[in-house]
Design an enzyme around this catalytic site. Sequence first.
Site, PDB file in Angstrom:
ATOM      1  N   HIS A   1       7.059 -27.214   1.885  1.00 53.19           N
ATOM      2  CA  HIS A   1       6.237 -28.340   1.436  1.00 53.19           C
ATOM      3  C   HIS A   1       5.067 -27.845   0.591  1.00 53.19           C
ATOM      4  CE1 HIS A   1       8.577 -30.902   4.092  1.00 53.19           C
ATOM      5  NE2 HIS A   1       8.624 -29.817   4.837  1.00 53.19           N
TER       6      HIS A   1
ATOM      7  N   GLU B   1       0.841  -1.203   0.000  1.00 54.13           N
ATOM      8  CA  GLU B   1       0.000   0.000   0.000  1.00 54.13           C
ATOM      9  C   GLU B   1       0.878   1.255   0.000  1.00 54.13           C
ATOM     10  OE1 GLU B   1      -2.911   0.761   3.263  1.00 54.13           O
ATOM     11  OE2 GLU B   1      -4.424   0.399   1.753  1.00 54.13           O
TER      12      GLU B   1
ATOM     13  N   LYS C   1     -13.728   1.241  -3.783  1.00 52.66           N
ATOM     14  CA  LYS C   1     -14.791   1.666  -2.855  1.00 52.66           C
ATOM     15  C   LYS C   1     -15.911   2.351  -3.625  1.00 52.66           C
ATOM     16  CE  LYS C   1     -11.868   2.548   1.170  1.00 52.66           C
ATOM     17  NZ  LYS C   1     -11.275   3.576   1.998  1.00 52.66           N
TER      18      LYS C   1
HETATM   19  O1  LIG Z   1      -8.973   2.890   9.844  1.00 53.06           O
HETATM   20  P1  LIG Z   1      -9.872   3.088   8.691  1.00 53.06           P
HETATM   21  O2  LIG Z   1     -10.079   4.542   8.374  1.00 53.06           O
HETATM   22  O3  LIG Z   1     -11.176   2.369   8.912  1.00 53.06           O
HETATM   23  O4  LIG Z   1      -9.200   2.493   7.434  1.00 53.06           O
HETATM   24  C1  LIG Z   1      -8.924   1.132   7.293  1.00 53.06           C
HETATM   25  C2  LIG Z   1      -8.098   0.868   6.053  1.00 53.06           C
HETATM   26  O5  LIG Z   1      -8.858   1.110   4.905  1.00 53.06           O
HETATM   27  C3  LIG Z   1      -8.429   1.982   3.909  1.00 53.06           C
HETATM   28  O6  LIG Z   1      -9.125   1.652   2.745  1.00 53.06           O
HETATM   29  C4  LIG Z   1      -6.958   2.064   3.643  1.00 53.06           C
HETATM   30  O7  LIG Z   1      -6.572   1.594   2.400  1.00 53.06           O
HETATM   31  C5  LIG Z   1      -6.130   1.429   4.717  1.00 53.06           C
HETATM   32  O8  LIG Z   1      -4.860   2.026   4.723  1.00 53.06           O
HETATM   33  C6  LIG Z   1      -6.785   1.585   6.061  1.00 53.06           C
HETATM   34  O9  LIG Z   1      -5.948   1.064   7.053  1.00 53.06           O
END
Ligand SMILES: O=P(O)(O)OC[C@H]1O[C@H](O)[C@H](O)[C@@H](O)[C@@H]1O
Length: 517
Positions: free
Chosen positions: A347, A318, A451
């Site tokens: 293995h 990431e 997303k």
């Molecule tokens: O802690 P949050 O804001 O819920 O985010 C949780 C995760 O989701 C995101 O999509 C990012 O890509 C991550 O880097 C992050 O750790």
Amino acid sequence: MSWSNYASTLIRYPQFGFSLDTSLMDLDDAFLSKMAPKVEKAFADIAAIESGAIANPDEGRMVGHYWLRKPELAPTQELRDAVTKPLAALKVFAEKVHTGQVKPPGGGIFQRILLIGIGGSALGPQLVAEAIGHNARMPIHFFDNTDPAGIDRVLSDIGVAGLAHTLVVVISKSGGTPETRNGMVEAKAAYDAAGMDFGKHAVAVTGEGSKLDHFATQQGFIARFPMEDWVGGRTSVMSTVGLVPAALQGIDIDSFLAGAAAMDAETRKHDAAKNASMRLALAWYAAGNGKGEKDMVVLPYKDSLVLFSKYLQQLVMESLGKELDLAGNKVNQGIAVYGNKGSTDQHAYVQQLRDGVPNFFATLIEVRKGRHGESIEVEPGNSSADYLQGFLRGTRKALYDSGRKSITISIPEVTPFQLGVLIALFERAVSFYASLVNINAYHQPGVEAGKKAAAVFLDLLGAVRSRLISEAKTAQEIAFETDADAEDIYHCLTHLAANGEAQIAIGSNPAEDTFSL
Ligand SMILES: O=P(O)(O)OC[C@H]1O[C@H](O)[C@H](O)[C@@H](O)[C@@H]1O
């Protein structure tokens, strides 16, 4: 393999039993001198990060995870307080939970933890629990997805009666991540169904003013711990994100932080020949030609470190997997990371590593101590630990003999301190490598695309639901009605059919399948 090369290039920090062997990466003098200007820039860049530069320009943020184990480095008193005050508060909180001063509304004491989070808000705590949380004071369970079957499995492990003595720790930096929100809603529903007050069993770790923060206030959560915007999710294990659950488990968090601080102190030094994080970054660069052409296979020879490769997968991929460099050029950088543990993987896929496509370098992690206490001989003269070491040394040699390079990292044993050492080693290597290839390691613009597409799917699913009637229709017909793509509609329909919301009549191909209520 050369003894003199090994002896002259090994980086050791004997005060905490660490060593890094890159002798099998064949880093030659010509490469090292060619890299010298980039190395100097990388040292300057990380010094700027540690003194509060906006190292994440897209998001206009500082990058403060190095302050978490040395708050005095932070440039202002306000920032120092943002590290030390929550740390003090979470220790007091854990103590109160352990002694029953903070207790469940139905009486007794909190006996277990349910952590709800995803990505950086779960992986660090999972690594900590697996590596150093064995026989913890409070066992920990995780919701780290929006998979309802996974949620049900955890709820059934805890049991309805167990919920009464479970402390739910909801962790989300942004406070708006859908998977975490869903997990929390599911957990609340389980408490509601059992006639228990969810808020009186819950704690939040989140950015101040986030949706989760508001929800926690509204529901009367027992406690809220802040998370700062200058700590990225993938480097948050030493912030409230990692330390609240760790302290609750009874893990020695001071020692964990001290291990990271000790590695930071060594890898802050501007001496490439003795700096383990810089050496790692240079080895990655040499292996993959500065373009990630070789994958990194992580093989810890210790069961308790099985999640370390998964943890590094997020930290490295990431951070380094970026389309553009800092000048805006399209570079499509990154290093693919995978692995599990040795000798188990010998293995499984080590066959390909030895004989197949040479598209990787290995990173073996040696834990010198086999076990506490006496070992039996599993055959005359040899113990299980001797075998584990034999397999590590043997694999490293067998790989090299077939032209495959490897790095070997050694630590004495897996303790809170040594886990801190390992995490800090890789965090700084990632910072250095990002600088060597001139990318922003601290944002994740690519994550947004998936997303957004998921949100579009959910909207479409709603539209499809409302179009289903008793008369059977094909995906193409509903697509026509909704002005949408037939394949998108088809996937909505099969999802509804699989979950009891639609009937499906299978045709000779998907275009002929029909759906009805
Ligand atoms: O802690 P949050 O804001 O819920 O985010 C949780 C995760 O989701 C995101 O999509 C990012 O890509 C991550 O880097 C992050 O750790």
